[in-house]
Design an enzyme around this catalytic site. Structure first.
Site, PDB file in Angstrom:
ATOM      1  N   ARG A 123      -7.554   1.761  -2.754  1.00 17.59           N
ATOM      2  CA  ARG A 123      -8.406   1.751  -1.556  1.00 17.59           C
ATOM      3  C   ARG A 123      -9.121   3.087  -1.435  1.00 17.59           C
ATOM      4  NH1 ARG A 123      -7.943   0.408   4.827  1.00 17.59           N
ATOM      5  NH2 ARG A 123      -9.108  -1.519   4.611  1.00 17.59           N
TER       6      ARG A 123
ATOM      7  N   TYR B 256      -6.319  10.943   3.565  1.00 19.98           N
ATOM      8  CA  TYR B 256      -4.936  11.319   3.208  1.00 19.98           C
ATOM      9  C   TYR B 256      -4.914  12.049   1.850  1.00 19.98           C
ATOM     10  CZ  TYR B 256      -3.938   8.568   7.309  1.00 19.98           C
ATOM     11  OH  TYR B 256      -3.923   8.115   8.596  1.00 19.98           O
TER      12      TYR B 256
ATOM     13  N   GLY C  90      -8.755  -6.456   9.472  1.00 17.85           N
ATOM     14  CA  GLY C  90      -7.701  -5.635  10.060  1.00 17.85           C
ATOM     15  C   GLY C  90      -7.323  -6.142  11.442  1.00 17.85           C
ATOM     16  N   ARG C  91      -8.098  -5.710  12.445  1.00 24.91           N
ATOM     17  CA  ARG C  91      -7.725  -6.050  13.823  1.00 24.91           C
ATOM     18  C   ARG C  91      -7.697  -7.551  14.064  1.00 24.91           C
ATOM     19  NH1 ARG C  91     -12.140  -2.056  15.767  1.00 24.91           N
ATOM     20  NH2 ARG C  91     -12.880  -2.773  13.740  1.00 24.91           N
TER      21      ARG C  91
ATOM     22  N   GLN D   5       0.851  -1.195   0.000  1.00 30.60           N
ATOM     23  CA  GLN D   5       0.000   0.000   0.000  1.00 30.60           C
ATOM     24  C   GLN D   5       0.885   1.243   0.000  1.00 30.60           C
ATOM     25  OE1 GLN D   5      -2.394   1.519   3.379  1.00 30.60           O
ATOM     26  NE2 GLN D   5      -4.176   1.330   2.053  1.00 30.60           N
TER      27      GLN D   5
HETATM   28  C1  LIG Z   1      -3.849  -0.319  13.991  1.00 28.55           C
HETATM   29  C2  LIG Z   1      -4.525   0.057  12.695  1.00 28.55           C
HETATM   30  C3  LIG Z   1      -3.768   0.541  11.651  1.00 28.55           C
HETATM   31  C4  LIG Z   1      -4.354   0.854  10.413  1.00 28.55           C
HETATM   32  N1  LIG Z   1      -3.569   1.259   9.373  1.00 28.55           N
HETATM   33  C5  LIG Z   1      -4.108   1.428   8.142  1.00 28.55           C
HETATM   34  C6  LIG Z   1      -3.279   1.708   7.017  1.00 28.55           C
HETATM   35  O1  LIG Z   1      -2.044   1.776   7.110  1.00 28.55           O
HETATM   36  N2  LIG Z   1      -3.884   1.877   5.817  1.00 28.55           N
HETATM   37  C7  LIG Z   1      -5.247   1.805   5.667  1.00 28.55           C
HETATM   38  O2  LIG Z   1      -5.751   1.969   4.546  1.00 28.55           O
HETATM   39  N3  LIG Z   1      -6.052   1.507   6.713  1.00 28.55           N
HETATM   40  C8  LIG Z   1      -5.507   1.296   7.934  1.00 28.55           C
HETATM   41  N4  LIG Z   1      -6.311   0.936   8.995  1.00 28.55           N
HETATM   42  C9  LIG Z   1      -7.728   0.598   8.729  1.00 28.55           C
HETATM   43  C10 LIG Z   1      -7.852  -0.925   8.501  1.00 28.55           C
HETATM   44  O3  LIG Z   1      -7.225  -1.335   7.305  1.00 28.55           O
HETATM   45  C11 LIG Z   1      -9.320  -1.380   8.457  1.00 28.55           C
HETATM   46  O4  LIG Z   1      -9.996  -0.660   7.456  1.00 28.55           O
HETATM   47  C12 LIG Z   1     -10.010  -1.187   9.806  1.00 28.55           C
HETATM   48  O5  LIG Z   1      -9.210  -1.723  10.852  1.00 28.55           O
HETATM   49  C13 LIG Z   1     -11.389  -1.838   9.861  1.00 28.55           C
HETATM   50  O6  LIG Z   1     -11.268  -3.239   9.661  1.00 28.55           O
HETATM   51  P1  LIG Z   1     -11.396  -4.285  10.893  1.00 28.55           P
HETATM   52  O7  LIG Z   1     -12.712  -4.006  11.556  1.00 28.55           O
HETATM   53  O8  LIG Z   1     -11.337  -5.632  10.231  1.00 28.55           O
HETATM   54  O9  LIG Z   1     -10.255  -4.030  11.830  1.00 28.55           O
HETATM   55  C14 LIG Z   1      -5.758   0.688  10.251  1.00 28.55           C
HETATM   56  C15 LIG Z   1      -6.526   0.222  11.326  1.00 28.55           C
HETATM   57  C16 LIG Z   1      -5.926  -0.094  12.519  1.00 28.55           C
HETATM   58  C17 LIG Z   1      -6.779  -0.640  13.647  1.00 28.55           C
END
Ligand SMILES: Cc1cc2nc3c(=O)[nH]c(=O)nc-3n(C[C@H](O)[C@H](O)[C@H](O)COP(=O)(O)O)c2cc1C
Length: 371
Positions: free
Chosen positions: A235, A188, A324-325, A101
């Protein structure tokens, strides 16, 4: 098996994935210093998660100017490229696939992390209110600080932004990445250009939807020129509400973008659904319109359980779902879904910054203490 569809193979662009469980991009602020260089510890973290259909790396800045947080990795120096090459190699050695990314944070930054203390750049000189970025203070401690006043990019600087992405894409290709994901989500730089609240420009990059999308499309076309469109995804997050981002035309412009993605032949559209962080849920009508406007793969992300993910794919709303998490805390997420096993709980206190704790030490099912 309850999750047959989610666990079935799929082809995205011309990349074959053994399952539709993707690892979402996750910023972890653990690049080695100085130089924001990916390390062996980072390689282990990604390799542990290699059974994902596709890993998307944490957001990786295309330049110093594109950096907004301390210790996020870059892709603009030889040392960074070598670090990423080792990561792509470690994932491939475990038969995984990995997309990088690429991001530029725009105004979500501070002069404390810019070269020579320069102000961050943005489409317009509008500060992000109620927005904090993660910096290292002069005394070596870490902390959050209000995002700085940005300066508006001059029209003649914009081709240089495209070049930053192109240079990083060349490096990603050389480093062996399977795909590139252009980060146009979450408030961003590219999102700032697309949104009405952050883009008050009067040149060819502001005003109409076409003009506001111009930079994102220029970046995409240029990155596709390096990687091939069937190895590029994007994205977006039309219902994102963070970082003081306002967009009165989010649906219209994201649907227009989707038709442009079809024209360019971009492999996938990754929808970061904003409701996990307080945004309004996307409507079913919007999801349908997106599917109609774009003919590539759609990846959904945001608060999904395996069950919901499986349902969305079965209903035809998505081709894959990113976690993600859940991925952060479960290196063997695919195996756990297959076994219908419980998941480790993510530890929020170790999300950003630190070392192995909360990063490479989450146990797999096999490593769990037997009761
Ligand atoms: C610790 C953390 C870091 C993240 N970093 C990014 C990132 O670098 N780029 C991005 O597009 N989204 C980032 N996100 C958003 C996640 O990719 C994702 O959209 C979000 O966690 C929701 O998905 P989940 O409910 O499965 O965690 C981040 C989220 C978390 C919690």
């Amino acid at each position: 098996m309850p999750y047959d569809t989610l666990l079935s193979p799929v082809t995205i662009g011309n990349l074959e994935l053994p399952n539709r469980v993707m690892m979402a991009p996750l910023t972890r602020n653990r690049a080695s210093q100085p130089g924001d260089v990916p390390s062996e510890m980072n390689a282990l973290y990604y390799a542990q998660r290699a059974s994902a259909g596709l890993i998307v790396t944490e957001a990786t800045q295309v330049s110093r100017q594109g950096q907004g947080y301390w210790a996020t990795p870059g892709m603009y120096s030889d040392a960074q490229e070598a670090g990423w090459k080792a990561i792509a190699g470690a994932v491939h050695a475990r038969h995984g696939r990995i997309a990088q990314q690429l991001w530029h944070v725009g105004r979500v930054s501070h002069r404390l992390i810019q070269d020579g203390g320069a102000p961050p750049v943005a489409p317009s000189a509008i500060r992000a209110r109620n927005t904090q970025v993660f910096v290292r203070n002069d005394d070596g401690s870490f902390g959050m600080i209000d995002a700085d006043n940005p300066r508006a990019l001059e029209t003649n600087e914009i081709p240089g932004i495209v070049l930053q992405f192109v240079d990083a894409a060349h490096r990603a290709k050389r480093a062996g990445f399977d795909m590139i994901e252009v980060h146009a989500a979450n408030g961003y730089l590219l999102h700032q250009f697309m949104a009405t609240g952050t883009n008050h420009r009067t040149d060819d990059y502001g005003g109409s939807v076409e003009n506001r999308l111009r930079l994102t499309i220029d970046v995409l076309e240029a990155v596709c020129g390096v990687m091939g469109a069937n190895r590029v995804g994007i994205r977006v997050s039309p219902n994102f509400i963070g970082f003081d981002l306002q967009d009165d035309e989010a649906d219209t412009s994201s649907l227009h973008l989707a038709s442009e993605l079809k024209r360019i032949g971009v492999a996938y559209l990754h929808l970061a659904e904003g409701d996990w962080a307080g945004g309004e849920p996307l409507t079913e009508d919007y999801r349908r319109a997106l599917r109609e406007a774009y003919d590539g793969s759609i990846i959904l992300c945001g608060n999904y359980t395996a069950k919901q993910a499986n349902q969305r794919i079965e209903r035809g709303d998505a081709d894959a779902v990113a976690f993600g998490r859940a991925y952060l805390a479960n290196p063997d997420l695919v195996e756990r879904i297959r076994a219908n096993a419980p998941l480790n709980t993510p530890d929020e206190s170790t999300f950003y910054g630190g070392a192995e704790k909360g990063y490479t030490d989450y146990p797999t099912l096999d490593e769990m203490p037997k009761t």
